[in-house]
Design a protein around this motif. Structure first.
Motif, mmCIF file in Angstrom:
data_model
loop_
_atom_site.group_PDB
_atom_site.id
_atom_site.type_symbol
_atom_site.label_atom_id
_atom_site.label_comp_id
_atom_site.label_asym_id
_atom_site.label_seq_id
_atom_site.Cartn_x
_atom_site.Cartn_y
_atom_site.Cartn_z
ATOM 1 N N PRO A 20 0.890 -1.324 0.041
ATOM 2 C CA PRO A 20 -0.149 -0.005 -0.242
ATOM 3 C C PRO A 20 0.832 0.841 -0.020
ATOM 4 N N GLY A 21 1.650 1.021 0.854
ATOM 5 C CA GLY A 21 2.811 2.145 0.923
ATOM 6 C C GLY A 21 3.528 2.915 -0.300
ATOM 7 N N GLY A 22 3.695 1.528 -1.323
ATOM 8 C CA GLY A 22 4.356 1.159 -1.857
ATOM 9 C C GLY A 22 3.707 1.850 -3.350
ATOM 10 N N ILE A 23 2.431 1.364 -3.443
ATOM 11 C CA ILE A 23 1.495 1.986 -4.457
ATOM 12 C C ILE A 23 1.289 3.870 -4.687
ATOM 13 N N VAL A 24 0.946 3.817 -3.038
ATOM 14 C CA VAL A 24 1.155 5.902 -2.731
ATOM 15 C C VAL A 24 2.054 6.640 -2.889
ATOM 16 N N MET A 25 3.507 5.960 -2.920
ATOM 17 C CA MET A 25 4.223 6.538 -3.380
ATOM 18 C C MET A 25 4.885 6.543 -5.116
ATOM 19 N N ILE A 26 3.974 5.632 -5.343
ATOM 20 C CA ILE A 26 3.837 5.771 -7.107
ATOM 21 C C ILE A 26 3.123 6.862 -7.320
ATOM 22 N N LEU A 27 1.876 7.183 -7.213
ATOM 23 C CA LEU A 27 0.919 8.129 -7.749
ATOM 24 C C LEU A 27 1.415 9.194 -7.168
ATOM 25 N N THR A 28 2.230 9.966 -5.477
ATOM 26 C CA THR A 28 2.713 11.073 -5.666
ATOM 27 C C THR A 28 4.383 11.717 -6.140
ATOM 28 N N GLY A 29 4.843 10.430 -6.165
ATOM 29 C CA GLY A 29 6.738 10.299 -7.274
ATOM 30 C C GLY A 29 5.963 10.673 -8.758
ATOM 31 N N ALA A 30 4.692 10.580 -9.067
ATOM 32 C CA ALA A 30 3.993 10.228 -10.664
ATOM 33 C C ALA A 30 3.757 11.807 -10.520
ATOM 34 N N LEU A 31 2.845 12.459 -9.824
ATOM 35 C CA LEU A 31 2.542 13.704 -9.860
ATOM 36 C C LEU A 31 3.678 15.010 -9.370
ATOM 37 N N MET A 32 5.137 14.276 -8.937
ATOM 38 C CA MET A 32 6.199 15.387 -8.421
ATOM 39 C C MET A 32 7.268 15.430 -10.167
ATOM 40 N N PHE A 33 6.994 13.800 -10.602
ATOM 41 C CA PHE A 33 7.871 14.130 -11.924
ATOM 42 C C PHE A 33 7.252 14.726 -12.956
ATOM 43 N N PHE A 34 6.310 14.630 -12.480
ATOM 44 C CA PHE A 34 5.106 15.436 -13.806
ATOM 45 C C PHE A 34 4.587 17.209 -13.229
ATOM 46 N N LEU A 35 5.746 17.676 -12.550
ATOM 47 C CA LEU A 35 4.802 18.204 -11.901
ATOM 48 C C LEU A 35 5.139 19.563 -12.551
ATOM 49 N N ASN A 36 5.486 19.721 -14.209
ATOM 50 C CA ASN A 36 5.245 21.150 -14.886
ATOM 51 C C ASN A 36 4.157 20.450 -16.290
ATOM 52 N N LYS A 37 3.550 19.645 -15.717
ATOM 53 C CA LYS A 37 2.154 19.263 -16.913
ATOM 54 C C LYS A 37 1.229 19.575 -16.164
ATOM 55 N N ASP A 38 0.007 20.102 -17.049
ATOM 56 C CA ASP A 38 -1.322 19.818 -16.272
ATOM 57 C C ASP A 38 -1.971 19.032 -15.715
ATOM 58 N N LEU A 39 -1.897 19.350 -14.559
ATOM 59 C CA LEU A 39 -2.352 18.010 -13.688
ATOM 60 C C LEU A 39 -3.592 18.651 -12.621
ATOM 61 N N SER A 40 -3.856 20.030 -13.250
ATOM 62 C CA SER A 40 -4.996 20.741 -12.901
ATOM 63 C C SER A 40 -6.634 19.854 -12.472
ATOM 64 N N PRO A 41 -7.040 18.748 -13.177
ATOM 65 C CA PRO A 41 -7.987 18.085 -13.346
ATOM 66 C C PRO A 41 -8.044 17.140 -11.782
ATOM 67 N N VAL A 42 -6.631 16.605 -11.213
ATOM 68 C CA VAL A 42 -6.545 16.296 -10.569
ATOM 69 C C VAL A 42 -6.597 16.395 -8.707
ATOM 70 N N ALA A 43 -5.403 18.006 -9.509
ATOM 71 C CA ALA A 43 -5.419 18.991 -8.274
ATOM 72 C C ALA A 43 -6.756 19.515 -7.881
ATOM 73 N N THR A 44 -7.603 20.287 -8.976
ATOM 74 C CA THR A 44 -9.324 20.370 -8.854
ATOM 75 C C THR A 44 -9.821 19.271 -7.974
ATOM 76 N N PHE A 97 -8.965 17.728 -5.321
ATOM 77 C CA PHE A 97 -8.527 17.874 -4.149
ATOM 78 C C PHE A 97 -9.278 18.906 -3.554
ATOM 79 N N GLY A 98 -9.761 19.961 -4.196
ATOM 80 C CA GLY A 98 -10.203 20.896 -3.524
ATOM 81 C C GLY A 98 -8.462 21.741 -3.913
#
Length: 299
Positions: free
Chosen positions: A202-226, A228-229
């Motif tokens: 479970p921890g690895g899954i969360v790290m994969i997801l959070t790592g992906a968000l950071m790795f692609f930090l300069n892409k448009d991730l507004s749908p994901v951010a929205t 989570f408000g």
């Protein structure tokens, strides 16, 4: 004369910055107008992230990096590895598929953990090309680990739920603090292995997801951010906080797991190569599983 040039240069730079923002020349989900809009919300995660990044993350990683090897060294000197006969019967434990998945996960972690430490201490290494290479290796190794998660969860989750044997195991730390070879109450997986499973999967899954968000930090991730408000910058900050905290825990348990499999139990690592465990090892360290196998006529 100098003051005039400074004023003129400052004016030109200010005008060029405003122009760049107006035409989105340097605009991105993290920079330009997005950054300006996020400034009023700095208190949301900005202050926490800044405090953790400046004061605590590097200390946590440093403790993990030195505590486990030191503890392992003390254990090795005072207790030493447990040695079991390699000339007796063998007990089949792991299928070919599970060995492949486990070893792929292990190899990926051998890349992910050291490169993660390098990124955590990027300033110490002077930044630059070496840290960027480690960042890219970290990112490339992550998909290798990701493809192993589901097969290992499906194959092993039934054996990973806690039971009364785990309480007994924890009370004597699996017998690892003694040189004697007395039967230890444990199923196919002991309490330590179960703890590692519930942290790594479970921890690895969360790290994969959070790592992906950071790795692609300069892409448009507004749908994901929205969803989570929050703004994308705050999503990045929260991802970094969660990723770093989990990273300390996972790295610590991974180093312990490597020590136990490769050093604390001599030859235990071969079970993930051949698929078989030594009968004496199973009878001592997994006595409940051994009794079950005997009852089923498999030993």
């Amino acid at each position: 004369m100098k003051k005039r040039w400074v004023v003129l240069l400052s004016t030109l730079l200010s005008m060029s910055s405003l122009y760049a923002i107006s035409v989105s020349q340097f605009d991105s989900p993290l920079y330009g107008t997005a950054m300006l809009n996020a400034i009023p919300n700095y208190h949301a995660f900005g202050e926490v992230f800044t405090l953790l990044q400046r004061e605590w993350f590097w200390k946590g990683f440093l403790i993990a990096l030195f505590l486990v090897p030191v503890a392992g060294g003390i254990h090795y000197l005072l207790i030493g590895p447990k040695v079991f006969s390699h000339h007796g019967k063998k007990i089949f434990a792991f299928s070919v598929l599970m060995r492949i998945m486990h070893n792929l996960a292990a190899l990926s972690f051998l890349v992910i953990v050291p490169t993660g430490f390098v990124m955590a201490f990027g300033d110490f290494f002077g930044g630059g090309m070496f840290v960027r290479i480690c960042k890219n290796l970290h990112g490339l190794a992550t998909p290798v680990f990701a493809i192993t998660v589901l097969p290992m969860i499906i194959a092993w989750i039934r054996d990973m739920f806690p039971n009364s044997d785990d309480v007994k195991w924890m009370m004597i730390v699996g017998g690892y603090l003694s040189k004697e070879k007395k039967p230890v109450s444990a199923g196919k997986f002991n309490a330590g292995q179960k703890a590692w499973f519930w942290i790594a999967m479970p921890g690895g899954i969360v790290m994969i997801l959070t790592g992906a968000l950071m790795f692609f930090l300069n892409k448009d991730l507004s749908p994901v951010a929205t969803m989570f408000g929050m703004s994308q910058i705050d999503l990045l900050r929260l991802s970094a906080i969660v990723h770093n905290i989990l990273g300390m825990v996972v790295a610590t348990f991974f180093m312990v797991h490597v020590y136990m499999a490769a050093i604390a139990i001599k030859g235990a690592i071969h079970s993930m190569i051949s698929g078989y465990k030594e009968e004496e090892e199973v009878a001592i360290l997994h006595s409940s599983w051994y009794k079950k196998l005997k009852e089923e006529g498999k030993v």
